[in-house]
Motif scaffolding. Sequence first.
Motif, PDB file in Angstrom:
ATOM      1  N   UNK A  15      11.435  -1.335   6.400  1.00 39.50           N
ATOM      2  CA  UNK A  15      10.692  -1.954   5.296  1.00 39.50           C
ATOM      3  C   UNK A  15      11.462  -1.831   3.990  1.00 39.50           C
ATOM      4  N   UNK A  16      12.214  -0.736   3.829  1.00 43.16           N
ATOM      5  CA  UNK A  16      13.021  -0.563   2.627  1.00 43.16           C
ATOM      6  C   UNK A  16      14.182  -1.534   2.561  1.00 43.16           C
ATOM      7  N   UNK A  17      14.652  -1.994   3.701  1.00 41.00           N
ATOM      8  CA  UNK A  17      15.758  -2.955   3.743  1.00 41.00           C
ATOM      9  C   UNK A  17      15.291  -4.382   3.514  1.00 41.00           C
ATOM     10  N   UNK A  18      14.020  -4.600   3.626  1.00 35.37           N
ATOM     11  CA  UNK A  18      13.466  -5.947   3.499  1.00 35.37           C
ATOM     12  C   UNK A  18      13.943  -6.584   2.201  1.00 35.37           C
ATOM     13  N   UNK A  19      14.437  -7.796   2.303  1.00 36.82           N
ATOM     14  CA  UNK A  19      14.925  -8.475   1.106  1.00 36.82           C
ATOM     15  C   UNK A  19      13.791  -9.191   0.394  1.00 36.82           C
ATOM     16  N   UNK A  20      13.884  -9.255  -0.895  1.00 38.93           N
ATOM     17  CA  UNK A  20      12.891  -9.961  -1.688  1.00 38.93           C
ATOM     18  C   UNK A  20      11.650  -9.123  -1.929  1.00 38.93           C
ATOM     19  N   UNK A  21      10.848  -9.574  -2.825  1.00 40.12           N
ATOM     20  CA  UNK A  21       9.636  -8.854  -3.201  1.00 40.12           C
ATOM     21  C   UNK A  21       8.383  -9.551  -2.691  1.00 40.12           C
ATOM     22  N   UNK A  22       8.552 -10.585  -1.861  1.00 36.70           N
ATOM     23  CA  UNK A  22       7.397 -11.329  -1.374  1.00 36.70           C
ATOM     24  C   UNK A  22       6.533 -10.493  -0.442  1.00 36.70           C
ATOM     25  N   UNK A  23       5.489 -11.109   0.046  1.00 34.36           N
ATOM     26  CA  UNK A  23       4.523 -10.420   0.905  1.00 34.36           C
ATOM     27  C   UNK A  23       5.070 -10.157   2.303  1.00 34.36           C
ATOM     28  N   UNK A  24       6.206 -10.726   2.642  1.00 34.18           N
ATOM     29  CA  UNK A  24       6.753 -10.544   3.974  1.00 34.18           C
ATOM     30  C   UNK A  24       6.210 -11.577   4.945  1.00 34.18           C
ATOM     31  N   UNK A  25       6.757 -11.545   6.140  1.00 35.71           N
ATOM     32  CA  UNK A  25       6.292 -12.492   7.147  1.00 35.71           C
ATOM     33  C   UNK A  25       5.041 -11.939   7.830  1.00 35.71           C
ATOM     34  N   UNK A  26       4.542 -12.686   8.783  1.00 38.28           N
ATOM     35  CA  UNK A  26       3.303 -12.318   9.474  1.00 38.28           C
ATOM     36  C   UNK A  26       3.386 -10.920  10.090  1.00 38.28           C
ATOM     37  N   UNK A  28       5.511  -8.365   9.216  1.00 37.90           N
ATOM     38  CA  UNK A  28       5.623  -7.349   8.160  1.00 37.90           C
ATOM     39  C   UNK A  28       4.278  -7.085   7.485  1.00 37.90           C
ATOM     40  N   UNK A  29       3.461  -8.105   7.365  1.00 28.70           N
ATOM     41  CA  UNK A  29       2.157  -7.936   6.724  1.00 28.70           C
ATOM     42  C   UNK A  29       1.194  -7.100   7.567  1.00 28.70           C
ATOM     43  N   UNK A  30       1.507  -6.898   8.829  1.00 32.19           N
ATOM     44  CA  UNK A  30       0.652  -6.080   9.692  1.00 32.19           C
ATOM     45  C   UNK A  30       0.666  -4.607   9.275  1.00 32.19           C
ATOM     46  N   UNK A  31       1.740  -4.177   8.619  1.00 33.04           N
ATOM     47  CA  UNK A  31       1.792  -2.819   8.095  1.00 33.04           C
ATOM     48  C   UNK A  31       2.507  -1.827   8.996  1.00 33.04           C
ATOM     49  N   UNK A  32       2.751  -0.640   8.434  1.00 33.66           N
ATOM     50  CA  UNK A  32       3.534   0.400   9.100  1.00 33.66           C
ATOM     51  C   UNK A  32       2.930   0.874  10.421  1.00 33.66           C
ATOM     52  N   UNK A  33       1.612   1.069  10.532  1.00 34.36           N
ATOM     53  CA  UNK A  33       1.075   1.528  11.822  1.00 34.36           C
ATOM     54  C   UNK A  33       1.370   0.542  12.965  1.00 34.36           C
ATOM     55  N   UNK A  34       1.211  -0.743  12.685  1.00 40.14           N
ATOM     56  CA  UNK A  34       1.519  -1.758  13.693  1.00 40.14           C
ATOM     57  C   UNK A  34       3.008  -1.738  14.031  1.00 40.14           C
ATOM     58  N   UNK A  35       3.850  -1.699  13.006  1.00 44.05           N
ATOM     59  CA  UNK A  35       5.291  -1.697  13.224  1.00 44.05           C
ATOM     60  C   UNK A  35       5.729  -0.452  14.001  1.00 44.05           C
ATOM     61  N   UNK A  36       5.076   0.669  13.791  1.00 43.10           N
ATOM     62  CA  UNK A  36       5.381   1.885  14.546  1.00 43.10           C
ATOM     63  C   UNK A  36       5.054   1.692  16.026  1.00 43.10           C
TER      64      UNK A  36
END
Length: 85
Positions: A15-26, A28-36
């Motif tokens: 998430x820290x590498x994510x480029x731009x300040x936008x809301x992210x894609x679908x 990324x918007x799910x959040x850290x628990x989902x990504x884990x």
Amino acid sequence: PDLYLVLDLPVEEGLGRKSGEGAGDRIEREGAPFLSRVREGYGRLAREEPRAHLIPASGDPETVQAAIRRVLGERFPETFPGAEV
């Protein structure tokens, strides 16, 4: 596929590498628990599937590329004859 390369990166680092300040894609918007959970699933795939190989992706691009080239050279020496092994 003959080979799965699973590039493994801790969620917070990704998430820290994510480029731009936008809301992210679908995803990324799910959040850290989902990504884990997604990361855990790919880790399980890499452990259980003989064709899968886990590549630590926390390093700089050159280090990650060298790790990928090593795996490719080991698995496909006829295709990647000069790969570092």
